[in-house]
Design an enzyme around this catalytic site. Sequence first.
Site, PDB file in Angstrom:
ATOM      1  N   GLU A   1      -5.647  -5.263  10.484  1.00 16.89           N
ATOM      2  CA  GLU A   1      -4.651  -4.218  10.726  1.00 16.89           C
ATOM      3  C   GLU A   1      -4.987  -3.490  12.024  1.00 16.89           C
ATOM      4  O   GLU A   1      -5.796  -2.543  12.013  1.00 16.89           O
ATOM      5  CB  GLU A   1      -4.654  -3.210   9.568  1.00 16.89           C
ATOM      6  CG  GLU A   1      -4.336  -3.803   8.220  1.00 16.89           C
ATOM      7  CD  GLU A   1      -3.720  -2.767   7.280  1.00 16.89           C
ATOM      8  OE1 GLU A   1      -2.601  -2.998   6.836  1.00 16.89           O
ATOM      9  OE2 GLU A   1      -4.350  -1.733   7.037  1.00 16.89           O
TER      10      GLU A   1
ATOM     11  N   LYS B   1       0.111   4.212  -0.313  1.00 14.45           N
ATOM     12  CA  LYS B   1      -0.572   5.386   0.271  1.00 14.45           C
ATOM     13  C   LYS B   1      -0.368   6.610  -0.638  1.00 14.45           C
ATOM     14  O   LYS B   1      -0.283   6.476  -1.844  1.00 14.45           O
ATOM     15  CB  LYS B   1      -0.086   5.634   1.693  1.00 14.45           C
ATOM     16  CG  LYS B   1      -0.148   4.381   2.569  1.00 14.45           C
ATOM     17  CD  LYS B   1      -0.023   4.689   4.022  1.00 14.45           C
ATOM     18  CE  LYS B   1       0.092   3.394   4.814  1.00 14.45           C
ATOM     19  NZ  LYS B   1      -0.100   3.580   6.234  1.00 14.45           N
TER      20      LYS B   1
ATOM     21  N   HIS C   1      -9.459   1.093   4.821  1.00  9.15           N
ATOM     22  CA  HIS C   1      -8.219   1.299   5.583  1.00  9.15           C
ATOM     23  C   HIS C   1      -8.523   2.243   6.741  1.00  9.15           C
ATOM     24  O   HIS C   1      -9.318   3.169   6.608  1.00  9.15           O
ATOM     25  CB  HIS C   1      -7.151   1.894   4.655  1.00  9.15           C
ATOM     26  CG  HIS C   1      -5.788   1.863   5.254  1.00  9.15           C
ATOM     27  ND1 HIS C   1      -5.391   2.741   6.239  1.00  9.15           N
ATOM     28  CD2 HIS C   1      -4.723   1.045   5.029  1.00  9.15           C
ATOM     29  CE1 HIS C   1      -4.150   2.475   6.580  1.00  9.15           C
ATOM     30  NE2 HIS C   1      -3.719   1.444   5.870  1.00  9.15           N
TER      31      HIS C   1
ATOM     32  N   GLY D   1       2.059   2.041  10.829  1.00  6.97           N
ATOM     33  CA  GLY D   1       3.016   3.140  10.704  1.00  6.97           C
ATOM     34  C   GLY D   1       3.695   3.533  12.004  1.00  6.97           C
ATOM     35  O   GLY D   1       4.322   4.582  12.084  1.00  6.97           O
TER      36      GLY D   1
ATOM     37  N   ASN E   1       0.868  -1.177   0.000  1.00  4.89           N
ATOM     38  CA  ASN E   1       0.000   0.000   0.000  1.00  4.89           C
ATOM     39  C   ASN E   1       0.905   1.228   0.000  1.00  4.89           C
ATOM     40  O   ASN E   1       1.468   1.572   1.032  1.00  4.89           O
ATOM     41  CB  ASN E   1      -0.893  -0.032   1.257  1.00  4.89           C
ATOM     42  CG  ASN E   1      -1.719   1.224   1.407  1.00  4.89           C
ATOM     43  OD1 ASN E   1      -1.824   2.019   0.474  1.00  4.89           O
ATOM     44  ND2 ASN E   1      -2.314   1.407   2.579  1.00  4.89           N
TER      45      ASN E   1
ATOM     46  N   GLY F   1       2.670  -1.242   4.358  1.00  2.00           N
ATOM     47  CA  GLY F   1       2.645   0.181   4.042  1.00  2.00           C
ATOM     48  C   GLY F   1       4.053   0.703   3.789  1.00  2.00           C
ATOM     49  O   GLY F   1       4.611   0.547   2.701  1.00  2.00           O
TER      50      GLY F   1
ATOM     51  N   SER G   1       3.080  -2.362  10.399  1.00  4.37           N
ATOM     52  CA  SER G   1       4.534  -2.305  10.596  1.00  4.37           C
ATOM     53  C   SER G   1       5.241  -3.611  10.249  1.00  4.37           C
ATOM     54  O   SER G   1       6.211  -3.991  10.912  1.00  4.37           O
ATOM     55  CB  SER G   1       4.863  -1.868  12.029  1.00  4.37           C
ATOM     56  OG  SER G   1       4.362  -0.561  12.275  1.00  4.37           O
TER      57      SER G   1
ATOM     58  N   GLU H   1      -6.996   4.644   7.852  1.00  2.00           N
ATOM     59  CA  GLU H   1      -6.760   6.057   7.544  1.00  2.00           C
ATOM     60  C   GLU H   1      -7.958   6.661   6.819  1.00  2.00           C
ATOM     61  O   GLU H   1      -8.213   7.862   6.928  1.00  2.00           O
ATOM     62  CB  GLU H   1      -5.470   6.198   6.710  1.00  2.00           C
ATOM     63  CG  GLU H   1      -4.234   5.956   7.574  1.00  2.00           C
ATOM     64  CD  GLU H   1      -3.022   5.432   6.832  1.00  2.00           C
ATOM     65  OE1 GLU H   1      -3.001   5.461   5.591  1.00  2.00           O
ATOM     66  OE2 GLU H   1      -2.081   4.974   7.520  1.00  2.00           O
TER      67      GLU H   1
HETATM   68  C1  PEP Z   1      -0.936  -0.004   5.953  1.00  2.00           C
HETATM   69  O1  PEP Z   1      -0.947   1.159   5.601  1.00  2.00           O
HETATM   70  O2  PEP Z   1      -1.830  -0.772   5.583  1.00  2.00           O
HETATM   71  C2  PEP Z   1       0.151  -0.448   6.821  1.00  2.00           C
HETATM   72  C3  PEP Z   1       0.082  -1.633   7.339  1.00  2.00           C
HETATM   73  O3  PEP Z   1       1.177   0.449   7.016  1.00  2.00           O
HETATM   74  P1  PEP Z   1       2.593   0.132   7.732  1.00  2.00           P
HETATM   75  O4  PEP Z   1       3.098  -1.166   7.140  1.00  2.00           O
HETATM   76  O5  PEP Z   1       3.445   1.291   7.396  1.00  2.00           O
HETATM   77  O6  PEP Z   1       2.322  -0.006   9.190  1.00  2.00           O
END
Ligand code: PEP
Length: 258
Positions: free
Chosen positions: A180, A23, A110, A186, A21, A239, A218, A112
Amino acid sequence: MIGTGQRGRNMAIGTKLVAGNWKMNGLRQDGATLAHELKERAGAAGGALGCDLLVCPPATLISEVGGILAGSAIALGGQDCHAAPKGAYTGDISAEMLADLGCNYVILGHSERRQGHGETDAVLRGKIAAAWRAGLTAILCVGETQRQRQAGEAIEVVSSQLAGAIPDAGAAATLVVAYEPVWAIGTGLTATAEDISAMHAEIRRRIPAGTRILYGGSVNPKNSDTILGLSEVDGALVGGASLNADDFWTIAQSCPAA
Ligand code: PEP
């Protein structure tokens, strides 16, 4: 200690899926460079990728990245879509538009977008139906906040998100669920192997049999062996680490053979 998950009905679903992703990151040159780097690695691996690979660039890069990845084993996806096929929805993108650009997947719900755009489970239900209408596989993101986990509400929250967002016609072939935990996205924090396995087992009981369940939060080259080695985990939604070709590739290579 790494949890092994339960065997039988709760086992992972064949080949794992590693999805990036991106983003809201990357100008055209950045996206093209990353896509070329990934395509080169996929080409060198030949048919021996060991997992299904997907990248979800920002909408502005889908066309160019899709062009670069054409003919490779790396699939293309969007990060959101509107429920309607077309119309007066300024700034939105329909599932049909994503399909028209060569996408096979779309990430929906998501955290976000739930937080920053007020997306509710009811709204997501319409978006998942739209993805299916356009022939896309929907990747539905679910997960609890830190406060909800501490309050012992994690399973209840995730169950409610699944029940509210997945249309009745849900089928494994066109649905992926990404667990998630919001507090792990993040932040550099990851859920423990035991917590991931336990939540994935709970999710598996509530979705169509055979649906892939990814973990996201992460994931990086240092923890991907552990996470992708869990029998309950059918892949990862990545991400930050998906913006670096070496890191994303190392994560993808953590998938055990199906
Ligand atoms: C995501 O945005 O779906 C995500 C898991 O981000 P990150 O891997 O940066 O935590």
